[in-house]
Design an enzyme around this catalytic site. Structure first.
Site: not given
Ligand SMILES: N[C@@H](CCC(=O)N[C@@H](CS)C(=O)NCC(=O)O)C(=O)O
Length: 221
Positions: A12
């Site tokens: 990530s």
């Molecule tokens: N804007 C957030 C984005 C976080 C994000 O989208 N993380 C993704 C992985 S890159 C995630 O956890 N996705 C799982 C989901 O949405 O269920 C940050 O900067 O922390």
């Protein structure tokens, strides 16, 4: 005082941005790996920590912080020996905030619109217009990189944030040094950090390979 706990996964980009910040500060985490492919982020115990079900999440002795940008600012303010990575000066701080919002609203958002299609919706192809939006984002970054780093002449958390996403996207949406010389020079500068490769380079390359592999698998089904 216990170590801060980071819920994370090395693929990530925002998790890697937080890890880069910690390395720059000399801070150690206790890591709790959240396997997104196995949908561990949707488990009730994780949803209780972060109802938006995203990583990274920081648990600092019971204080829960979500969103990588908020986490990075918190870490520098709490654990940084100085304010270099997130300057207190109003104008310099505004420059860092500009770049952090650009990462969140443009760079990462456009990458996620692709990875979501590939990993969660299992689409066999990425529509050309989504790829084009990433290339446009590269162009916006290229044109903004008028200094050595994204928010001016000094390294800040905005570089960690932007490079975590850009290095990942470059793994499967290429951009030549002829087309984007400033981006390439900026990444080369960041690669000089002794912890860069281990903390960001490896995971970014792996994500790029995984996108390509997953697209092939999606085409077989
Ligand atoms: N804007 C957030 C984005 C976080 C994000 O989208 N993380 C993704 C992985 S890159 C995630 O956890 N996705 C799982 C989901 O949405 O269920 C940050 O900067 O922390």
């Amino acid at each position: 005082m216990p170590k801060p706990v980071l819920y994370t996964i090395h693929l990530s980009p925002p998790c890697r941005a937080v890890e880069l910040t910690a390395r720059a500060l000399g801070l150690e985490f206790e890591h709790k790996i959240v396997n997104l492919v196995a949908k561990e982020q949707l488990k009730p115990e994780f949803m209780k920590l972060n109802p938006k079900h995203t990583v990274p999440v920081l648990d600092d002795d019971g204080t829960i912080i979500t969103e990588s940008h908020a986490i990075m600012i918190y870490l520098v303010r709490k654990y940084g020996g100085d304010d270099a990575l997130y300057p207190s000066d109003l104008v310099q701080q505004a420059r860092v905030n500009e770049a952090l919002h650009f990462e969140s609203g443009v760079l990462f958002a456009r990458l996620r619109f692709i990875t979501e299609l590939v990993f969660f919706k299992r689409k066999p192809e990425v529509p050309e217009d989504r790829i084009e939006l990433v290339r446009t984002a590269y162009r916006l970054l290229e044109d903004s990189l008028t200094d050595d780093f994204v928010a001016g002449p000094q390294l800040t958390i905005a570089d960690f944030s932007c490079v975590s996403t850009v290095a990942s996207a470059l793994g499967f949406i290429t951009a030549t040094a002829e087309e984007f010389p400033r981006i390439h020079a900026w990444i080369a500068r960041l690669k000089q950090l002794p912890y860069y490769e281990e903390t960001n380079g490896v995971g970014a390359a792996e994500l790029g390979q995984l996108v390509t592999k997953q697209l092939e698998a999606n085409r077989q089904t």
